[in-house]
Design a protein around this motif. Structure first.
Motif, PDB file in Angstrom:
ATOM      1  N   THR A 196      12.355 -16.471  -0.664  1.00 38.08           N
ATOM      2  CA  THR A 196      10.940 -17.094  -0.084  1.00 38.08           C
ATOM      3  C   THR A 196       9.447 -16.705  -0.043  1.00 38.08           C
ATOM      4  OG1 THR A 196      11.994 -16.021   1.125  1.00 38.08           O
ATOM      5  CG2 THR A 196      13.073 -18.456   1.063  1.00 38.08           C
ATOM      6  N   SER A 197       9.992 -14.741  -0.044  1.00 30.59           N
ATOM      7  CA  SER A 197       9.012 -13.904  -0.133  1.00 30.59           C
ATOM      8  C   SER A 197       8.369 -14.008  -1.193  1.00 30.59           C
ATOM      9  CB  SER A 197       9.501 -13.139   0.029  1.00 30.59           C
ATOM     10  OG  SER A 197       9.672 -12.661   1.428  1.00 30.59           O
ATOM     11  N   ALA A 198       9.036 -14.191  -3.123  1.00 32.93           N
ATOM     12  CA  ALA A 198       7.947 -14.274  -4.122  1.00 32.93           C
ATOM     13  C   ALA A 198       8.069 -15.762  -3.994  1.00 32.93           C
ATOM     14  CB  ALA A 198       9.033 -13.831  -4.687  1.00 32.93           C
ATOM     15  N   ALA A 199       8.448 -17.011  -3.986  1.00 31.35           N
ATOM     16  CA  ALA A 199       8.041 -17.961  -3.436  1.00 31.35           C
ATOM     17  C   ALA A 199       6.621 -17.796  -3.377  1.00 31.35           C
ATOM     18  CB  ALA A 199       9.379 -18.944  -3.385  1.00 31.35           C
ATOM     19  N   ARG A 200       6.630 -18.516  -2.152  1.00 34.83           N
ATOM     20  CA  ARG A 200       5.499 -17.861  -1.320  1.00 34.83           C
ATOM     21  C   ARG A 200       3.699 -17.030  -1.903  1.00 34.83           C
ATOM     22  NH1 ARG A 200       7.021 -22.475   0.321  1.00 34.83           N
ATOM     23  NH2 ARG A 200       8.669 -22.450   2.269  1.00 34.83           N
ATOM     24  N   SER A 201       4.623 -16.237  -2.096  1.00 39.62           N
ATOM     25  CA  SER A 201       3.116 -15.221  -2.864  1.00 39.62           C
ATOM     26  C   SER A 201       2.916 -15.901  -4.140  1.00 39.62           C
ATOM     27  CB  SER A 201       4.112 -13.694  -2.909  1.00 39.62           C
ATOM     28  OG  SER A 201       4.726 -13.813  -4.138  1.00 39.62           O
ATOM     29  N   SER A 202       3.615 -17.254  -4.960  1.00 41.80           N
ATOM     30  CA  SER A 202       3.813 -17.137  -6.251  1.00 41.80           C
ATOM     31  C   SER A 202       2.970 -18.100  -6.144  1.00 41.80           C
ATOM     32  CB  SER A 202       4.622 -16.730  -6.741  1.00 41.80           C
ATOM     33  OG  SER A 202       5.409 -15.922  -6.988  1.00 41.80           O
TER      34      SER A 202
ATOM     35  N   GLN B 108      19.106 -25.441   5.021  1.00 40.24           N
ATOM     36  CA  GLN B 108      18.017 -25.364   4.251  1.00 40.24           C
ATOM     37  C   GLN B 108      16.682 -25.585   5.257  1.00 40.24           C
ATOM     38  OE1 GLN B 108      17.818 -25.149   1.271  1.00 40.24           O
ATOM     39  NE2 GLN B 108      19.126 -26.476   0.389  1.00 40.24           N
ATOM     40  N   LEU B 109      16.406 -25.812   6.358  1.00 42.91           N
ATOM     41  CA  LEU B 109      15.641 -25.591   7.221  1.00 42.91           C
ATOM     42  C   LEU B 109      15.638 -24.283   7.581  1.00 42.91           C
ATOM     43  CD1 LEU B 109      15.676 -28.221   9.803  1.00 42.91           C
ATOM     44  CD2 LEU B 109      14.933 -28.035   7.831  1.00 42.91           C
ATOM     45  N   ARG B 110      16.426 -23.441   8.076  1.00 39.42           N
ATOM     46  CA  ARG B 110      16.680 -21.927   8.016  1.00 39.42           C
ATOM     47  C   ARG B 110      15.768 -21.301   7.219  1.00 39.42           C
ATOM     48  NH1 ARG B 110      21.635 -22.245  10.822  1.00 39.42           N
ATOM     49  NH2 ARG B 110      22.271 -21.142   8.417  1.00 39.42           N
ATOM     50  N   ALA B 111      15.707 -22.041   5.829  1.00 38.13           N
ATOM     51  CA  ALA B 111      15.038 -20.989   4.719  1.00 38.13           C
ATOM     52  C   ALA B 111      13.681 -21.431   4.238  1.00 38.13           C
ATOM     53  CB  ALA B 111      15.837 -21.817   3.425  1.00 38.13           C
ATOM     54  N   GLY B 112      13.081 -22.484   5.478  1.00 42.67           N
ATOM     55  CA  GLY B 112      11.914 -22.929   4.954  1.00 42.67           C
ATOM     56  C   GLY B 112      11.481 -23.460   4.368  1.00 42.67           C
ATOM     57  N   VAL B 113      11.953 -24.777   3.930  1.00 42.74           N
ATOM     58  CA  VAL B 113      12.085 -26.051   2.643  1.00 42.74           C
ATOM     59  C   VAL B 113      10.372 -26.469   2.994  1.00 42.74           C
ATOM     60  CG1 VAL B 113      14.126 -24.962   1.239  1.00 42.74           C
ATOM     61  CG2 VAL B 113      13.729 -27.209   3.639  1.00 42.74           C
ATOM     62  N   ASP B 114      10.121 -26.931   1.939  1.00 42.36           N
ATOM     63  CA  ASP B 114       9.120 -27.883   2.339  1.00 42.36           C
ATOM     64  C   ASP B 114       9.915 -29.558   2.276  1.00 42.36           C
ATOM     65  OD1 ASP B 114       6.634 -25.786   1.935  1.00 42.36           O
ATOM     66  OD2 ASP B 114       7.510 -25.686   0.306  1.00 42.36           O
ATOM     67  N   THR B 115      10.523 -29.877   1.376  1.00 39.65           N
ATOM     68  CA  THR B 115      11.326 -30.841   1.753  1.00 39.65           C
ATOM     69  C   THR B 115      12.524 -30.492   1.476  1.00 39.65           C
ATOM     70  OG1 THR B 115      11.884 -30.992  -1.142  1.00 39.65           O
ATOM     71  CG2 THR B 115       9.619 -31.531   0.274  1.00 39.65           C
TER      72      THR B 115
END
Length: 288
Positions: A227-233, A250-257
């Motif tokens: 998730t950190s790599a995704a947000r920074s990218s 999925q909600l714990r992972a912080g998904v957008d959809t």
């Protein structure tokens, strides 16, 4: 010359038998060159006398002008000046909708997942794109797209004459708890470094989304790295589910959809889960 069929092909085929197979094969081999290869008519289009669906509701008796693939103007009927460059269509009072958006498209995984990296790349999106446009879908987001297919579709979709909607691309889905899985459309992660590397690979390919499967089965450090790599990218996360338990992950992972729906025998989602979902107003539900 471009746009000319290679040679004449039958216009219809027998319903069955060897002749039907040969006829169908001939038609496929001799189809005209796609419009995306030869250019197309991109003249402005003026639709007269349409009932336009606008933010303020249905508005009858409107002219709608399309230019450069966008709605350029909506005005009272008869007030948009017609030029020689325009194509004019009579809306006949029918309702004109904005382009529809499909947030979960499988355009490159026909008939199941390829189980080897060398599996032949399908171009089924050439058919799917036309079906979507005919249904009024002008924008969409792909799911589980191989890097090779995404590159080809992105190149084709960039051509304004291509029969594809505007697309956002997600790459190979990343699954938790399956570290050795590695196919063109579905991959696991071996450790946090591997998770971050696969996100960077998707970012380098120009993808906008990554899909997470079984997010609750990633090791905490793997999920954090991913998730950190995704947000920074600048990559957003989509989370397909098949149960309420998977939605919690999925909600714990912080998904957008949150994609798909609970396919278990449960009659409804738990109240606690629905409350948690309401507490995350930026999460979009995609109940495909």
């Amino acid at each position: 010359s471009p746009g000319t069929p290679r040679r004449s092909a039958p216009t219809s085929c027998p319903p069955s038998g060897p002749a039907a197979w040969m006829c169908t094969r001939c038609r496929l081999q001799n189809r005209p060159t796609p419009a995306s290869e030869i250019g197309c008519d991109r003249s402005p289009i003026l639709v007269r006398n349409a009932r336009a669906w606008t933010p303020s509701g249905l508005t009858p008796g409107r002219d709608v002008l399309f230019e450069d693939d966008r709605v350029a103007s909506i005005a009272p009927g008869g007030t948009i000046k017609v030029s020689d460059a325009m194509r004019v269509l009579d809306g006949a009072g029918h309702t004109l909708l904005p382009g529809l958006i499909d947030l979960h498209l499988h355009m490159g995984v026909p008939g199941g997942l390829p189980d080897v990296p060398s599996a032949a790349l399908s171009r089924n999106w050439e058919i799917t794109g036309r079906q979507l446009l005919r249904s009024g879908v002008t924008s969409g987001r792909t799911h589980m797209t191989s890097l090779a297919a995404a590159a080809m579709m992105r190149k084709e979709a960039a051509n304004p004459c291509s029969a594809l909607p505007r697309l956002h691309f997600s790459g190979p889905e990343m699954g938790g708890g399956i570290p050795e899985t590695e196919t063109p459309n579905f991959v696991g992660v071996k450790d946090p470094n591997d998770a971050a590397a696969k996100v960077r690979r998707a970012a380098d390919a120009g993808l906008e989304w990554i899909s997470l499967s079984d997010a609750g089965k990633f090791a905490p450090a793997e999920l954090q790295a991913l998730t950190s790599a995704a947000r920074s990218s600048g990559i957003r996360l989509m989370g397909p589910i098949a149960s309420a338990q998977e939605m919690e992950g999925q909600l714990r992972a912080g998904v957008d959809t949150v994609d798909d729906i609970d396919t278990t025998s449960a009659g409804r989602y738990p109240d606690a889960l629905l409350r948690k979902l309401k507490e995350q107003p930026t999460v979009t539900l995609v109940p495909t």
